[in-house]
Motif scaffolding. Structure first.
Motif, PDB file in Angstrom:
ATOM      1  N   PRO A 259      77.381 -18.454 -18.291  1.00 14.20           N
ATOM      2  CA  PRO A 259      76.494 -17.545 -18.670  1.00 14.20           C
ATOM      3  C   PRO A 259      75.163 -18.112 -19.036  1.00 14.20           C
ATOM      4  O   PRO A 259      74.294 -17.245 -18.917  1.00 14.20           O
ATOM      5  N   TYR A 260      75.287 -19.486 -19.795  1.00 21.01           N
ATOM      6  CA  TYR A 260      73.803 -19.682 -20.105  1.00 21.01           C
ATOM      7  C   TYR A 260      73.092 -20.444 -18.808  1.00 21.01           C
ATOM      8  O   TYR A 260      71.921 -20.165 -18.846  1.00 21.01           O
ATOM      9  N   GLY A 263      71.487 -17.190 -17.366  1.00 18.68           N
ATOM     10  CA  GLY A 263      70.411 -16.590 -18.050  1.00 18.68           C
ATOM     11  C   GLY A 263      69.128 -17.655 -17.637  1.00 18.68           C
ATOM     12  O   GLY A 263      68.170 -17.077 -17.647  1.00 18.68           O
ATOM     13  N   VAL A 282      71.294 -11.826 -16.597  1.00 17.87           N
ATOM     14  CA  VAL A 282      72.107 -11.927 -17.812  1.00 17.87           C
ATOM     15  C   VAL A 282      71.104 -11.983 -19.067  1.00 17.87           C
ATOM     16  O   VAL A 282      70.206 -12.827 -19.019  1.00 17.87           O
ATOM     17  N   ILE A 283      71.155 -11.139 -19.980  1.00 18.43           N
ATOM     18  CA  ILE A 283      70.035 -11.087 -20.880  1.00 18.43           C
ATOM     19  C   ILE A 283      70.483 -12.039 -22.091  1.00 18.43           C
ATOM     20  O   ILE A 283      71.428 -11.811 -22.756  1.00 18.43           O
ATOM     21  N   ILE A 284      69.981 -13.194 -22.450  1.00 18.40           N
ATOM     22  CA  ILE A 284      70.194 -14.062 -23.570  1.00 18.40           C
ATOM     23  C   ILE A 284      69.334 -13.352 -24.788  1.00 18.40           C
ATOM     24  O   ILE A 284      68.035 -13.733 -24.824  1.00 18.40           O
ATOM     25  N   GLU A 285      70.057 -13.085 -25.745  1.00 19.06           N
ATOM     26  CA  GLU A 285      69.402 -12.690 -26.959  1.00 19.06           C
ATOM     27  C   GLU A 285      69.138 -13.913 -27.614  1.00 19.06           C
ATOM     28  O   GLU A 285      69.862 -14.995 -27.551  1.00 19.06           O
ATOM     29  N   TYR A 301      78.107 -18.850 -28.071  1.00 22.30           N
ATOM     30  CA  TYR A 301      78.976 -17.595 -28.407  1.00 22.30           C
ATOM     31  C   TYR A 301      77.894 -16.508 -28.961  1.00 22.30           C
ATOM     32  O   TYR A 301      77.821 -15.466 -28.524  1.00 22.30           O
ATOM     33  N   ARG A 303      74.883 -15.865 -28.431  1.00 21.03           N
ATOM     34  CA  ARG A 303      73.995 -15.551 -27.335  1.00 21.03           C
ATOM     35  C   ARG A 303      74.566 -14.835 -26.152  1.00 21.03           C
ATOM     36  O   ARG A 303      74.010 -14.362 -25.259  1.00 21.03           O
ATOM     37  N   CYS A 304      75.881 -15.141 -26.038  1.00 17.29           N
ATOM     38  CA  CYS A 304      76.594 -14.895 -24.941  1.00 17.29           C
ATOM     39  C   CYS A 304      76.953 -13.314 -24.710  1.00 17.29           C
ATOM     40  O   CYS A 304      77.517 -12.900 -25.573  1.00 17.29           O
ATOM     41  N   PRO A 305      76.575 -12.780 -23.552  1.00 12.90           N
ATOM     42  CA  PRO A 305      77.197 -11.447 -23.282  1.00 12.90           C
ATOM     43  C   PRO A 305      78.601 -11.078 -23.189  1.00 12.90           C
ATOM     44  O   PRO A 305      78.895  -9.943 -23.192  1.00 12.90           O
ATOM     45  N   PHE A 306      79.106 -12.111 -22.771  1.00 17.69           N
ATOM     46  CA  PHE A 306      80.760 -11.916 -22.659  1.00 17.69           C
ATOM     47  C   PHE A 306      81.460 -12.520 -23.565  1.00 17.69           C
ATOM     48  O   PHE A 306      82.830 -12.820 -23.301  1.00 17.69           O
TER      49      PHE A 306
END
Ligand code: ATP
Ligand code: MG
Length: 334
Positions: A259-260, A263, A282-285, A301, A303-306
């Protein structure tokens, strides 16, 4: 099993890095007492085949430069193996390491600060040849002029000083110096990040030409995706001192698993608005963990949407999920 062990049976590897760590002691009290450690590089495995370019990409502070600098032992590693042509560089004496430095050169982001401002271009390029006793007199002169022309500069510029050149030209001088000793490996640490986009392409093409001509192997460090994508054969994505994904350039973009990585790729501006709408993002907060107090589970974790409960407590290992595709994620993307 580490990445390196998996690959050890084949011998076309120029460099194998196994479990490399660089932990910096950080004093957090006014008395200078070391209280904490900054895990700049925290157990990475990488390998490099002869003649290829391995890109290393990731956000500022993820440990890219520290990785590059420890390979040359400009920074002493805390732990791990750096096997260059079968020899562990970590175990070498200072004298032996000095000899190896002929074979491993670096190109830096800011050629201005890495070129001595009081030296003429001729002497800047001649210096490594003189230091290592490669040539002198007319032989040296011929070599330096040939290098100047090889990197696309005019030999009439040899008597000038670095400040008389543009950024792109200065980077060419840095490259001439780096290839002077016919190295086997060049570590390029953001060599085009400070240059205008139009000049970036020229320098990247020069590096590619030189790679073909002199059979060079590159590590290409960058924090922007486009340059790394252009020049690399394989790419390693780093996050908070670790490699989270590593594979061929093609697979990294077409079969993104972490996921990173997704992003990072999504963060590249997509110029066509029609395309932009259709591209999955994928939006990384921006909730980045404290580097002095890293979480026990997956470092991504927060920042991960999943992310799930498992990711919070259990650190994912870098696994080979298909041929030459390594990912450190409990739930790789489909
Ligand atoms: N000598 C040092 N002492 C303490 N901390 C350090 C030292 N050198 C680097 N660090 C820290 O180690 C981490 C990794 O730094 P590094 O320079 O390798 O990152 P980077 O990925 O190259 O970043 P950038 O894209 O900004 O160049 C950062 O948090 C940095 O502040
Ligand atoms: Mg850096």
């Amino acid at each position: 099993m580490s990445v390196v062990e998996v690959k050890e049976k084949t011998n076309n590897y120029l460099l194998q890095i196994e479990g490399l760590k660089k932990h910096f002691p950080v004093s957090t009290t006014i008395f200078g007492k070391t209280k904490q450690t900054l895990k700049a590089v925290d157990g990475i495995d990488l390998y490099l085949k002869k003649g290829e370019t391995l890109g290393i990409v990731g956000e500022s502070g993820c440990g890219k430069s520290t990785t590059g600098n420890t390979i040359l032992r400009l920074i002493e590693p805390t732990e791990g193996k750096i096997i260059f042509e079968g020899e562990d560089l970590v175990k070498l004496s200072k004298k032996k390491m000095q000899e190896i430095r002929k074979d491993i050169q670096m190109i830096f982001q800011d050629p201005f600060s890495s070129l001595n401002p009081r030296m003429k271009v001729f002497d800047i390029i001649a210096e490594p040849l003189r230091t290592h006793g490669v040539a002198k007199g007319k032989g040296l002169e011929d070599m330096v002029y040939e290098l100047i022309e090889t990197v696309g500069l005019d030999r009439s510029l040899a008597k000038r000083f670095p400040h008389e050149f543009s950024g792109g030209q200065r980077q060419r001088i840095g490259i001439a110096r780096a290839i002077a000793l016919k190295p086997k490996l060049i570590i390029c640490d953001e060599p085009v990040s400070a240059l205008d986009v139009s000049i970036q392409a020229q320098i990247l093409n020069l590096l590619l030409d030189l790679q073909r001509k002199f059979d060079l192997t590159f590590i290409f460090i960058g924090h922007g995706i486009p340059a790394v994508k252009y020049i690399s054969d394989r790419i390693a994505v780093m996050y908070m001192g670790e490699v989270v994904e590593m594979t061929t350039k093609e697979k990294l973009f077409s079969e993104t698993k972490h996921p990173y990585t997704k992003g990072l790729i999504s963060a590249v501006p997509i110029p066509d608005p029609k395309l932009r709408d259709k591209t999955e993002r994928v939006i990384i907060e921006n909730d980045i963990p404290d580097q002095l107090n890293l979480p026990e589970g997956c470092r991504f974790y927060s920042r991960c949407p999943f992310g799930t409960e498992r990711c919070k407590v259990e650190k994912p290992k870098l696994n080979e999920i298909s041929n030459e595709h390594y990912v450190a994620c409990h739930y790789p993307l489909n």
